[in-house]
Design a protein around this motif. Sequence first.
Motif, PDB file in Angstrom:
ATOM      1  N   ALA A 271       7.781  15.991  41.495  1.00 62.86           N
ATOM      2  CA  ALA A 271       8.624  14.866  41.090  1.00 62.86           C
ATOM      3  C   ALA A 271       8.340  13.650  41.952  1.00 62.86           C
ATOM      4  O   ALA A 271       8.309  12.511  41.462  1.00 62.86           O
ATOM      5  N   ARG A 272       8.117  13.875  43.232  1.00 61.92           N
ATOM      6  CA  ARG A 272       7.826  12.772  44.144  1.00 61.92           C
ATOM      7  C   ARG A 272       6.501  12.099  43.777  1.00 61.92           C
ATOM      8  O   ARG A 272       6.408  10.872  43.732  1.00 61.92           O
ATOM      9  N   ARG A 273       5.481  12.901  43.500  1.00 62.14           N
ATOM     10  CA  ARG A 273       4.183  12.328  43.125  1.00 62.14           C
ATOM     11  C   ARG A 273       4.278  11.575  41.810  1.00 62.14           C
ATOM     12  O   ARG A 273       3.681  10.517  41.650  1.00 62.14           O
ATOM     13  N   GLY A 274       5.040  12.137  40.854  1.00 67.46           N
ATOM     14  CA  GLY A 274       5.191  11.460  39.571  1.00 67.46           C
ATOM     15  C   GLY A 274       5.881  10.123  39.715  1.00 67.46           C
ATOM     16  O   GLY A 274       5.477   9.124  39.093  1.00 67.46           O
TER      17      GLY A 274
ATOM     18  N   GLU B 217       4.254   6.384  38.921  1.00 67.29           N
ATOM     19  CA  GLU B 217       4.908   5.421  38.026  1.00 67.29           C
ATOM     20  C   GLU B 217       5.113   4.089  38.734  1.00 67.29           C
ATOM     21  O   GLU B 217       4.855   3.013  38.172  1.00 67.29           O
ATOM     22  N   ALA B 218       5.575   4.149  39.974  1.00 65.12           N
ATOM     23  CA  ALA B 218       5.797   2.923  40.738  1.00 65.12           C
ATOM     24  C   ALA B 218       4.487   2.186  41.001  1.00 65.12           C
ATOM     25  O   ALA B 218       4.427   0.953  40.920  1.00 65.12           O
ATOM     26  N   ALA B 219       3.441   2.943  41.306  1.00 64.98           N
ATOM     27  CA  ALA B 219       2.145   2.324  41.587  1.00 64.98           C
ATOM     28  C   ALA B 219       1.583   1.618  40.355  1.00 64.98           C
ATOM     29  O   ALA B 219       1.047   0.510  40.450  1.00 64.98           O
ATOM     30  N   GLU B 220       1.724   2.242  39.205  1.00 67.11           N
ATOM     31  CA  GLU B 220       1.238   1.615  37.977  1.00 67.11           C
ATOM     32  C   GLU B 220       2.032   0.351  37.662  1.00 67.11           C
ATOM     33  O   GLU B 220       1.468  -0.666  37.235  1.00 67.11           O
ATOM     34  N   LEU B 221       3.350   0.405  37.866  1.00 69.61           N
ATOM     35  CA  LEU B 221       4.167  -0.783  37.632  1.00 69.61           C
ATOM     36  C   LEU B 221       3.781  -1.890  38.613  1.00 69.61           C
ATOM     37  O   LEU B 221       3.693  -3.068  38.230  1.00 69.61           O
TER      38      LEU B 221
ATOM     39  N   PHE C 167      14.182   7.090  47.490  1.00 71.14           N
ATOM     40  CA  PHE C 167      15.022   7.597  48.567  1.00 71.14           C
ATOM     41  C   PHE C 167      15.712   8.908  48.175  1.00 71.14           C
ATOM     42  O   PHE C 167      15.872   9.806  49.007  1.00 71.14           O
ATOM     43  N   ARG C 168      16.103   9.019  46.909  1.00 68.24           N
ATOM     44  CA  ARG C 168      16.747  10.253  46.462  1.00 68.24           C
ATOM     45  C   ARG C 168      15.785  11.431  46.545  1.00 68.24           C
ATOM     46  O   ARG C 168      16.132  12.496  47.074  1.00 68.24           O
ATOM     47  N   ILE C 169      14.555  11.232  46.037  1.00 67.00           N
ATOM     48  CA  ILE C 169      13.585  12.330  46.042  1.00 67.00           C
ATOM     49  C   ILE C 169      13.090  12.615  47.453  1.00 67.00           C
ATOM     50  O   ILE C 169      12.823  13.765  47.818  1.00 67.00           O
ATOM     51  N   ARG C 170      12.995  11.578  48.272  1.00 66.23           N
ATOM     52  CA  ARG C 170      12.563  11.794  49.651  1.00 66.23           C
ATOM     53  C   ARG C 170      13.548  12.688  50.389  1.00 66.23           C
ATOM     54  O   ARG C 170      13.155  13.628  51.099  1.00 66.23           O
ATOM     55  N   GLU C 171      14.840  12.413  50.235  1.00 69.53           N
ATOM     56  CA  GLU C 171      15.844  13.244  50.886  1.00 69.53           C
ATOM     57  C   GLU C 171      15.812  14.674  50.347  1.00 69.53           C
ATOM     58  O   GLU C 171      15.962  15.646  51.106  1.00 69.53           O
TER      59      GLU C 171
END
Length: 323
Positions: free
Chosen positions: A128-131, A135-139, A104-108
Amino acid sequence: MSISMEAQAKPSDSDRLVTVTLDPNTITSIDPDEVHEWRIAIYDLLEENSFRPARVDAKGPFALHVSIIGNSIVLDVRHPETFQPIAAHYLSLTPFRRLIRDYFRIREAYYEAIRSAQPFQIETVDMARRGMHNEAAELLRTRLHNKLIIDLNTARRLFTLICAVQPYASRIDESKSELPTVLFVCSMNSVRSPMAAALARQAFPGRIIARSVGVDGGKADSFVHEVMEEVGVDMSVHTPHILDELVANRFDLVVTLSDDAPDAVAKKGLEAGAVEHWPTPDPSLVEGSRDLVLNAYRELRDQLRLKVRERLEPLVSGGSQSP
């Protein structure tokens, strides 16, 4: 409000989602902007994905029903036409809290950059958003290992959907309920424990919370469906769960029904008013004619029915957990 979207699968597209629905009881909002965000996330997930449940013998395409219970997202995989259950998994939100906040922080920051920033600044935020998404997808893939088989892009889109729905969820907290709680545990949550839990709910409707799990994952058993239907209990919606998927950790009574269950329960460290072991034969091991096997299931059903009524009556009536 129930949210449901569908996509038509190509004949060769078996390992994919074609329907995603959101549970209207646990994911609620009257804000059209929030609902729109859910719809976009669902559309993107359905548009392109690679998805199939592990450890079950089921052919796709698949439907996914999403709900939130306590601190977990429930990913309930079902048949897209009949909505018969195939597999359901609890995914704890705790490991994702930082990443959800970052989302949400990076989206804003990205939306703000689009409105007023220079191209190089937009590119920096987008990287930064893609990174963060990767990370979230791998987790997510790690947490769903041996449960759901998804590729990285599908995991990215599923994480986006989780972020979209979880802030607006209506949490269900069974710990606040005053009803007595009982957990039945057997080897695979296919026969003994789901039958016991269903019989408990039938014997004391609205007066007890009865759950069942297995030490390991199993498959739904058609003989269970047949013999339970004879006594007015529909088991066709049962999906086997394992101890590691258990959300609640406090029960008034825990009953183990298979030889391997007591040690597994002890290792799990559940809080229980009482723990009991009911040595119970497994009718799925019986060999012979169909009638012979069915009779073994009926005998188990009838034994459990009597035991459940006798043992749970004092618990439901407000007595001690001790027999």
